[in-house]
Design a protein around this motif. Structure first.
Motif, PDB file in Angstrom:
ATOM      1  N   UNK A 327       0.843  -1.401   0.019  1.00 50.40           N
ATOM      2  CA  UNK A 327       0.043  -0.050  -0.016  1.00 50.40           C
ATOM      3  C   UNK A 327       0.838   1.260  -0.092  1.00 50.40           C
ATOM      4  N   UNK A 328       1.771   1.233   0.926  1.00 48.55           N
ATOM      5  CA  UNK A 328       2.631   2.504   0.793  1.00 48.55           C
ATOM      6  C   UNK A 328       3.586   2.703  -0.227  1.00 48.55           C
ATOM      7  N   UNK A 329       3.915   1.542  -1.139  1.00 49.64           N
ATOM      8  CA  UNK A 329       4.591   1.565  -2.230  1.00 49.64           C
ATOM      9  C   UNK A 329       3.545   2.236  -3.495  1.00 49.64           C
ATOM     10  N   UNK A 330       2.325   1.710  -3.261  1.00 51.50           N
ATOM     11  CA  UNK A 330       1.302   2.193  -4.314  1.00 51.50           C
ATOM     12  C   UNK A 330       0.669   3.229  -4.361  1.00 51.50           C
ATOM     13  N   UNK A 331       1.031   3.969  -3.023  1.00 48.29           N
ATOM     14  CA  UNK A 331      -0.132   5.303  -2.553  1.00 48.29           C
ATOM     15  C   UNK A 331       1.269   6.011  -2.008  1.00 48.29           C
TER      16      UNK A 331
END
Length: 393
Positions: A327-331
């Motif tokens: 999630x952190x990587x994608x947003x």
């Protein structure tokens, strides 16, 4: 002087953060959220709870956890994280004991809802304190100890219920009271050990609006299906063993081994994650959990629930941790908003899981079909997330 073999614990606050974090997670999650699983069969036997009523009580707890997680995301406790975590741990102990004071399904559901809120607050605000110290000293071992506490609590709750069952068979009220007492002792330990919050030099900045991408949308849907798929086994595995008359020792071992596997899972998966990447490890864990859930009802004899329990313990914390890291990587610009959305998707899935499983179990006469539906949801979750792995190549 601390040995250089353990540099992560080179100061008192780091060591105290690791110890208190593990104890808090064992109480709030291992007991607060998951002790219902080994206690449920006794409640079914003594109170005549139906599968749908059992699912309703479980869903109440998961709904409370979702509400608590979303409330915690509003940042109203800024600067009071430690005090809020301690208050939630105290409430967790009281609410566990309160389960022994009634035999009404609606009251059970309400108490478990409040317990879910307390578990969410304890987990989130304790993690805020502990992970702040982990970041300060660059220590992944603090994180591993902290989250490994969930598995320790699961194993301990299984052992406690088994021990009480040997002394006083059918004493489900005593199970809840003992869980409350253990959680109260954990609260006292955390009160003494939990260090102060690490404070930053600047206030958190307002995040921009979340940008939806195809990859992030896939991850949210996949994570929601994971919430549905894991929770059926996590809620009913011990009850399934009781219905199959496989014996108290198998009931104990299935949930005890689940906890042991969960305790070691993040450490054990790390080399594979480094080889496969986050997306690859996330997919592999989903696939293994799907196989384990299916095996718990398709394989015959006592080995079936043991396989299911080990597979569940070895994967559910890993899927949770890697899903949030993805999630952190994608947003990267809006991580808090993205985490809240992922929490909501997961929460809706795990609320629906016990409700659907309980109803289908009553209709079909057992938990084989609900477990296969859960395995199918996990397989679909992996299929939806497959492009995440392909994009890493």
């Amino acid at each position: 002087m601390m040995s250089s073999t353990f540099p992560v614990f080179r100061d008192d606050h780091a060591r105290a953060a690791a110890m208190s974090g593990a104890v808090a997670m064992a109480a709030a999650m291992g007991f607060g959220r998951f002790s219902f699983t080994p206690i449920l069969p006794g409640m079914i036997s003594e109170l005549g709870l139906s599968a749908s009523a059992s699912g309703l009580i479980a869903a109440g707890n998961f709904a409370g956890y979702l509400v608590g997680a979303l409330l915690a995301a509003l940042h109203w406790a800024g600067g009071r994280e430690r005090q809020t975590a301690l208050a939630a741990l105290a409430a967790n102990a009281v609410l566990l004991a309160l389960m022994a004071a009634t035999d009404n399904v609606l009251v059970f559901t309400f108490v478990r809802f409040l317990s879910g809120v307390a578990s969410a607050f304890a987990m989130i605000f304790t993690s805020s304190v502990v992970l702040g110290h982990a970041a300060r000293v660059g220590g992944e071992r603090i994180q591993s100890a902290h989250f490994g506490g969930v598995g320790v609590g699961i194993a301990a709750s299984s052992a406690l219920v088994y021990a009480i069952g040997q002394i006083a068979p059918g004493a489900w009220r005593l199970d809840w009271l003992a869980g409350g007492a253990v959680s109260l002792a954990a609260f006292v330990l955390v009160l003494v050990l939990l260090p102060p919050m690490v404070t930053g030099s600047s206030a958190p900045q307002r995040e921009p609006r979340l940008v939806w991408t195809r990859q992030f949308s896939r991850l949210v849907l996949s994570y929601g299906l994971f919430g549905f798929g894991y929770v059926v086994t996590a809620t009913f595995i011990v009850a399934m063993i009781r219905l199959a008359h496989l014996g108290a020792s198998v009931e104990f071992l299935s949930w005890f081994l689940t906890g042991c596997a969960a305790t070691l899972s993040l450490i054990a998966w790390r080399p594979l994650m480094q080889r496969l990447g986050l997306g690859g490890a996330y997919l592999a864990a989903l696939a293994l959990e799907a196989v384990g859930v299916a095996a718990s009802v398709l394989v015959h004899g006592p080995v079936a629930p043991l396989l299911g329990g080990v597979a569940l313990g070895a994967t559910f914390m890993v899927i949770t941790a890697y899903g949030l890291r993805l999630t952190r990587d994608l947003a990267p610009e809006s991580p808090r908003r993205a985490f809240a959305l992922m929490t909501a998707a997961f929460g809706l899935g795990q609320i629906a899981g016990p409700l659907v499983a309980g109803s289908v179990a009553e209709w079909s006469g057992g938990f084989t079909l609900p477990s296969l539906l859960a395995a199918g949801a996990l397989a679909l979750s992996a299929l939806i997330a497959l492009p995440l792995r392909l994009s890493e190549k």
